[in-house]
Design a protein around this motif. Sequence first.
Motif, PDB file in Angstrom:
ATOM      1  N   ARG A   4       0.816  -1.173  -0.034  1.00 41.27           N
ATOM      2  CA  ARG A   4      -0.049  -0.199  -0.003  1.00 41.27           C
ATOM      3  C   ARG A   4       1.102   1.266  -0.058  1.00 41.27           C
ATOM      4  NH1 ARG A   4      -4.641  -1.247  -1.781  1.00 41.27           N
ATOM      5  NH2 ARG A   4      -5.162   0.648  -0.930  1.00 41.27           N
ATOM      6  N   SER A  24      -4.505   9.690   0.215  1.00 42.89           N
ATOM      7  CA  SER A  24      -5.278   8.453  -0.148  1.00 42.89           C
ATOM      8  C   SER A  24      -4.299   7.287  -0.076  1.00 42.89           C
ATOM      9  CB  SER A  24      -6.193   8.506  -1.436  1.00 42.89           C
ATOM     10  OG  SER A  24      -5.160   8.805  -2.530  1.00 42.89           O
ATOM     11  N   THR A  25      -4.669   6.086  -0.141  1.00 41.14           N
ATOM     12  CA  THR A  25      -3.889   5.043  -0.237  1.00 41.14           C
ATOM     13  C   THR A  25      -3.879   4.131  -1.643  1.00 41.14           C
ATOM     14  OG1 THR A  25      -5.597   3.645   0.780  1.00 41.14           O
ATOM     15  CG2 THR A  25      -3.740   4.238   2.188  1.00 41.14           C
ATOM     16  N   GLU A  75      -9.843   8.564   8.433  1.00 40.36           N
ATOM     17  CA  GLU A  75     -10.217   8.237   7.065  1.00 40.36           C
ATOM     18  C   GLU A  75     -10.119   6.865   6.747  1.00 40.36           C
ATOM     19  OE1 GLU A  75     -10.801  10.225   4.150  1.00 40.36           O
ATOM     20  OE2 GLU A  75     -11.229  11.457   5.877  1.00 40.36           O
ATOM     21  N   ARG A  76      -9.011   6.258   7.528  1.00 40.59           N
ATOM     22  CA  ARG A  76      -8.762   4.665   7.453  1.00 40.59           C
ATOM     23  C   ARG A  76     -10.277   3.969   7.931  1.00 40.59           C
ATOM     24  NH1 ARG A  76      -2.607   4.018   9.145  1.00 40.59           N
ATOM     25  NH2 ARG A  76      -1.828   4.381   7.135  1.00 40.59           N
ATOM     26  N   GLN A  78     -13.370   5.206   8.088  1.00 41.44           N
ATOM     27  CA  GLN A  78     -14.498   5.670   7.405  1.00 41.44           C
ATOM     28  C   GLN A  78     -14.410   4.676   5.972  1.00 41.44           C
ATOM     29  OE1 GLN A  78     -14.455   9.633   6.916  1.00 41.44           O
ATOM     30  NE2 GLN A  78     -15.120  10.076   8.977  1.00 41.44           N
ATOM     31  N   LEU A  79     -12.973   4.421   5.542  1.00 44.95           N
ATOM     32  CA  LEU A  79     -12.771   3.867   4.371  1.00 44.95           C
ATOM     33  C   LEU A  79     -13.274   2.274   4.494  1.00 44.95           C
ATOM     34  CD1 LEU A  79     -12.266   3.369   1.447  1.00 44.95           C
ATOM     35  CD2 LEU A  79      -9.868   3.103   1.976  1.00 44.95           C
ATOM     36  N   ARG A  82     -17.082   1.934   4.869  1.00 46.55           N
ATOM     37  CA  ARG A  82     -17.819   1.889   3.582  1.00 46.55           C
ATOM     38  C   ARG A  82     -17.531   0.490   2.933  1.00 46.55           C
ATOM     39  NH1 ARG A  82     -15.578   6.987   3.356  1.00 46.55           N
ATOM     40  NH2 ARG A  82     -14.036   6.445   1.856  1.00 46.55           N
ATOM     41  N   LEU A  83     -16.292  -0.258   2.809  1.00 43.53           N
ATOM     42  CA  LEU A  83     -15.885  -1.254   2.196  1.00 43.53           C
ATOM     43  C   LEU A  83     -16.702  -2.362   3.061  1.00 43.53           C
ATOM     44  CD1 LEU A  83     -12.008  -0.815   1.878  1.00 43.53           C
ATOM     45  CD2 LEU A  83     -13.917  -0.872   0.015  1.00 43.53           C
ATOM     46  N   ARG A  97      -6.664  -2.819   2.078  1.00 37.66           N
ATOM     47  CA  ARG A  97      -7.370  -1.781   1.318  1.00 37.66           C
ATOM     48  C   ARG A  97      -7.440  -0.418   2.042  1.00 37.66           C
ATOM     49  NH1 ARG A  97     -12.291  -2.951  -2.248  1.00 37.66           N
ATOM     50  NH2 ARG A  97     -11.635  -0.782  -3.043  1.00 37.66           N
ATOM     51  N   ALA A  98      -7.869  -0.571   3.419  1.00 34.74           N
ATOM     52  CA  ALA A  98      -8.091   0.626   4.053  1.00 34.74           C
ATOM     53  C   ALA A  98      -6.748   1.328   4.781  1.00 34.74           C
ATOM     54  CB  ALA A  98      -8.737   0.328   5.313  1.00 34.74           C
TER      55      ALA A  98
END
Length: 132
Positions: A4, A24-25, A75-76, A78-79, A82-83, A97-98
């Motif tokens: 990542r 972002s990642t 942010e991580r 929240q991502l 969502r995933l 992914r996060a």
Amino acid sequence: MGGRLLVCAVVHSPSGEIAGATVSTLPGPGATVADQHGTAVLPALARHGHLSVRSLRRRFEELLGTAPSEWLRRERLQLAQRLLESGDEAVEQVAERAGYPSAAAMRAEFARRLLISPRQYRRTFRERRRTG
């Protein structure tokens, strides 16, 4: 973290003030730029922006109202939320992914902030999507 890459774009106004920023990642071959709290990335970002780490932290907080490490954790999370709500990937894949260093780190963050495991979160919020 297995490939990542943390990417940050900072936009400066003509006077040198930070006018905007995004982080972002992205997938990157073996790239590990930030640790779990994002502290390892700050010196590199500061150099890139021709700032001291202290100035970067101060400007980041002025612009976004929070410390860079706290912003990155939110942010991580929240991502990951969502995933988990929208996909079928394993928790381990969601964690990667996060941008978490491991699934265990993501589980710990969910327990600390949401008082629920990622699997429980997925079941709860998927059910709400179906019935809502």
